[in-house]
Each structure stands twice: as C-alpha cells, then as structure tokens.
Design a protein around this motif. Structure first.
Motif, PDB file in Angstrom:
ATOM      1  N   ASN A 171      -0.569 -21.995  34.465  1.00 35.99           N
ATOM      2  CA  ASN A 171      -0.104 -21.958  35.602  1.00 35.99           C
ATOM      3  C   ASN A 171       1.634 -21.694  35.698  1.00 35.99           C
ATOM      4  N   ASP A 172       2.099 -22.776  35.008  1.00 35.83           N
ATOM      5  CA  ASP A 172       3.512 -22.730  34.842  1.00 35.83           C
ATOM      6  C   ASP A 172       4.091 -21.362  34.154  1.00 35.83           C
ATOM      7  N   LEU A 173       3.050 -21.111  32.839  1.00 35.84           N
ATOM      8  CA  LEU A 173       3.613 -19.714  32.275  1.00 35.84           C
ATOM      9  C   LEU A 173       3.773 -18.653  33.172  1.00 35.84           C
ATOM     10  N   VAL A 174       2.856 -18.597  33.827  1.00 44.04           N
ATOM     11  CA  VAL A 174       2.507 -17.378  34.973  1.00 44.04           C
ATOM     12  C   VAL A 174       3.850 -17.418  35.880  1.00 44.04           C
ATOM     13  N   ALA A 175       3.960 -18.459  36.678  1.00 41.14           N
ATOM     14  CA  ALA A 175       4.946 -18.603  37.556  1.00 41.14           C
ATOM     15  C   ALA A 175       6.287 -18.476  37.051  1.00 41.14           C
ATOM     16  N   THR A 176       6.653 -18.907  35.756  1.00 44.50           N
ATOM     17  CA  THR A 176       7.776 -18.665  35.190  1.00 44.50           C
ATOM     18  C   THR A 176       8.028 -17.215  34.876  1.00 44.50           C
ATOM     19  N   ARG A 177       7.212 -16.636  34.309  1.00 40.03           N
ATOM     20  CA  ARG A 177       7.237 -15.067  34.228  1.00 40.03           C
ATOM     21  C   ARG A 177       7.497 -14.174  35.507  1.00 40.03           C
ATOM     22  N   GLU A 178       7.018 -14.831  36.571  1.00 43.42           N
ATOM     23  CA  GLU A 178       6.994 -14.223  37.828  1.00 43.42           C
ATOM     24  C   GLU A 178       8.450 -14.412  38.299  1.00 43.42           C
ATOM     25  N   PHE A 179       9.069 -15.584  38.109  1.00 43.58           N
ATOM     26  CA  PHE A 179      10.337 -16.121  38.430  1.00 43.58           C
ATOM     27  C   PHE A 179      11.177 -15.156  37.585  1.00 43.58           C
ATOM     28  N   LEU A 180      11.009 -14.972  36.278  1.00 44.15           N
ATOM     29  CA  LEU A 180      12.166 -14.310  35.510  1.00 44.15           C
ATOM     30  C   LEU A 180      12.109 -12.761  35.751  1.00 44.15           C
ATOM     31  N   ALA A 181      10.831 -12.049  36.145  1.00 45.09           N
ATOM     32  CA  ALA A 181      10.946 -11.046  36.523  1.00 45.09           C
ATOM     33  C   ALA A 181      11.842 -10.836  37.696  1.00 45.09           C
ATOM     34  N   ASP A 182      11.909 -11.780  38.540  1.00 42.94           N
ATOM     35  CA  ASP A 182      12.999 -11.591  39.762  1.00 42.94           C
ATOM     36  C   ASP A 182      14.065 -11.900  39.471  1.00 42.94           C
ATOM     37  N   TRP A 183      14.477 -12.919  38.599  1.00 41.92           N
ATOM     38  CA  TRP A 183      15.804 -13.000  38.215  1.00 41.92           C
ATOM     39  C   TRP A 183      16.356 -12.053  37.405  1.00 41.92           C
ATOM     40  N   VAL A 184      15.700 -11.240  36.525  1.00 40.34           N
ATOM     41  CA  VAL A 184      16.377 -10.210  36.109  1.00 40.34           C
ATOM     42  C   VAL A 184      16.950  -9.081  37.165  1.00 40.34           C
ATOM     43  N   VAL A 224      11.420 -32.731  29.628  1.00 40.88           N
ATOM     44  CA  VAL A 224      10.063 -32.311  29.959  1.00 40.88           C
ATOM     45  C   VAL A 224       8.980 -33.705  30.134  1.00 40.88           C
ATOM     46  N   ASP A 225       8.583 -34.316  31.080  1.00 46.67           N
ATOM     47  CA  ASP A 225       7.984 -35.328  31.123  1.00 46.67           C
ATOM     48  C   ASP A 225       6.617 -35.252  31.693  1.00 46.67           C
ATOM     49  N   TRP A 226       5.965 -33.996  31.457  1.00 49.80           N
ATOM     50  CA  TRP A 226       4.710 -33.538  31.847  1.00 49.80           C
ATOM     51  C   TRP A 226       4.289 -32.365  31.008  1.00 49.80           C
ATOM     52  N   ASP A 227       2.878 -32.244  31.230  1.00 49.08           N
ATOM     53  CA  ASP A 227       2.407 -31.184  30.370  1.00 49.08           C
ATOM     54  C   ASP A 227       2.558 -29.722  30.847  1.00 49.08           C
ATOM     55  N   SER A 228       2.815 -28.661  30.181  1.00 50.67           N
ATOM     56  CA  SER A 228       3.140 -27.414  30.778  1.00 50.67           C
ATOM     57  C   SER A 228       1.714 -26.809  30.822  1.00 50.67           C
ATOM     58  N   THR A 229       1.498 -25.840  31.986  1.00 50.36           N
ATOM     59  CA  THR A 229      -0.033 -25.320  32.133  1.00 50.36           C
ATOM     60  C   THR A 229       0.249 -23.964  32.072  1.00 50.36           C
ATOM     61  N   GLN A 252       4.650 -17.053  24.970  1.00 47.34           N
ATOM     62  CA  GLN A 252       3.548 -16.382  24.628  1.00 47.34           C
ATOM     63  C   GLN A 252       2.458 -17.637  25.163  1.00 47.34           C
ATOM     64  N   THR A 253       2.791 -18.933  25.192  1.00 46.10           N
ATOM     65  CA  THR A 253       1.768 -19.852  25.538  1.00 46.10           C
ATOM     66  C   THR A 253       2.416 -20.802  26.464  1.00 46.10           C
ATOM     67  N   ALA A 254       1.779 -21.730  27.182  1.00 47.96           N
ATOM     68  CA  ALA A 254       2.217 -22.839  28.002  1.00 47.96           C
ATOM     69  C   ALA A 254       3.112 -23.776  27.151  1.00 47.96           C
ATOM     70  N   ASP A 255       2.154 -24.141  25.911  1.00 45.85           N
ATOM     71  CA  ASP A 255       2.787 -24.986  24.960  1.00 45.85           C
ATOM     72  C   ASP A 255       4.450 -24.667  24.547  1.00 45.85           C
ATOM     73  N   GLU A 256       4.481 -23.723  24.073  1.00 41.54           N
ATOM     74  CA  GLU A 256       5.710 -22.652  23.755  1.00 41.54           C
ATOM     75  C   GLU A 256       6.570 -22.984  24.921  1.00 41.54           C
ATOM     76  N   LEU A 257       6.148 -22.788  25.926  1.00 33.18           N
ATOM     77  CA  LEU A 257       7.331 -22.659  27.145  1.00 33.18           C
ATOM     78  C   LEU A 257       7.778 -24.196  27.352  1.00 33.18           C
ATOM     79  N   GLY A 258       6.867 -25.207  27.283  1.00 30.09           N
ATOM     80  CA  GLY A 258       7.301 -26.617  27.282  1.00 30.09           C
ATOM     81  C   GLY A 258       8.129 -26.969  26.062  1.00 30.09           C
ATOM     82  N   THR A 259       7.961 -26.652  24.939  1.00 32.94           N
ATOM     83  CA  THR A 259       8.668 -26.901  23.734  1.00 32.94           C
ATOM     84  C   THR A 259      10.099 -26.121  23.649  1.00 32.94           C
TER      85      THR A 259
END
Length: 172
Positions: free
Chosen positions: A46-59, A39-44, A23-30
């Motif tokens: 933008n990472d959350l949105v792009a990951t959700r888009e990728f996962l929609a394609d991956w499904v 994970v040696d950088w902060d998740s943003t 639900q959040t960028a922090d949760e994604l990173g955790t």
C-alpha cells in the motif's frame, strides 16, 4: 543539531524516486533509509502504491509552466499531506521539526517530507529550481541545487552527451 530536516535531501528523495521508481515495497523502504529517512516500520505494498500516486501528482509541480501554477499544485499536495508543525526527538538524535502527524504510514511520511522539502527548496532557492532534463531522449527530473540556478540537465552524462550532439551538429 538539526537546522532544517526537510532540506535538500527531501526534494532529492522525490527526484530519485521519480527517476528510478522503486519496484517493491522493500526497495522503497531501503531507498528511503539510504536517503536518511528514519524508517522504523515495515513498508507495505500500500505504501508503494500510494507513493507512486503521490509522485505522479508531484511531477505536476515539476512540469508546471508558471510559478503560480507550481505553487497552486504544490499547495494542493501540502494540504493533503501536512499537519501542524511539531517538535520531535523520535530517533533520540536531537530535537527537530516535523510537519506530519505521528504514526502515519511510510507513504504518508514521503508525501509530507517531499512536499514540505519541495516547498522549502522552491521558496529558499527560487521557484524555477525544479525541471526536466534538457537532453534529447531524457525525461528525468532534477532539483536545481547549483550555485547559479541555471541547471538544465539531470546530470553530467546528459550534459556531456548533449554538448557532443551540439558540437557534431555545428561540424556538419
């Protein structure tokens, strides 16, 4: 020694993120860190949105009806995500292979990791080793890591619930 850093855990990370979307960028990173991703950088956001888009394609790879369609869909994702293979010791935990460029975002890492992990899972275990839970009212996906390759449910709870449903249907 790393034998295959893009093995089962990578495809299982994709399954986990699809079945329980962060639900959040922090949760994604955790959750990525908990799955073993360095994970040696902060998740943003933008990472959350792009990951959700990728996962929609991956499904779409999960839901493909034939092996050829599954391969074609995964090849599109791999083409967008991977670079030439390279050796790295980025975490000082031993040399291993990466299939991504250095310095990319967390979403880019997830795209490469889950994409290559899925390709290795399917080619190593069988092209039918991704699916949706067979239980009524469950839409979860799973990566079949069973010995026999006959997994039909996302987990024991759905398997047991469906067995009880079938038993009750026979008893009527």
């Amino acid at each position: 020694m790393h034998i295959n850093p893009y093995g089962t855990y990578a495809v299982q990370l994709g399954v986990d993120l699809v079945n329980r979307p962060p639900q959040t960028a922090d949760e994604l990173g955790t959750r990525c860190a908990a799955a073993g991703l360095v994970v040696d950088w902060d998740s943003t956001d933008n990472d959350l949105v792009a990951t959700r888009e990728f996962l929609a394609d991956w499904v779409g790879v999960v839901d493909a009806s034939t092996d050829s369609e599954r391969a074609d869909r995964l090849n599109v994702l791999l083409a967008a995500a991977t670079a030439y293979p390279r050796l790295t010791n980025h975490a000082d935990d031993g040399w291993h292979m990466h299939y991504r460029d250095p310095g990319i975002s967390l979403a880019g890492v997830i795209r490469a990791l889950v994409g290559v992990g899925t390709a290795l899972h399917l080619t190593g275990r069988g092209m039918s080793r991704l699916g949706r839970c067979a239980a009524q009212n469950c839409e979860n996906v799973f990566a079949d890591v069973s010995r026999t390759g006959r997994q039909r449910y996302c987990g024991t709870a759905c398997s047991n619930r469906d067995a009880v449903r079938r038993h009750r249907a026979r008893a009527v």
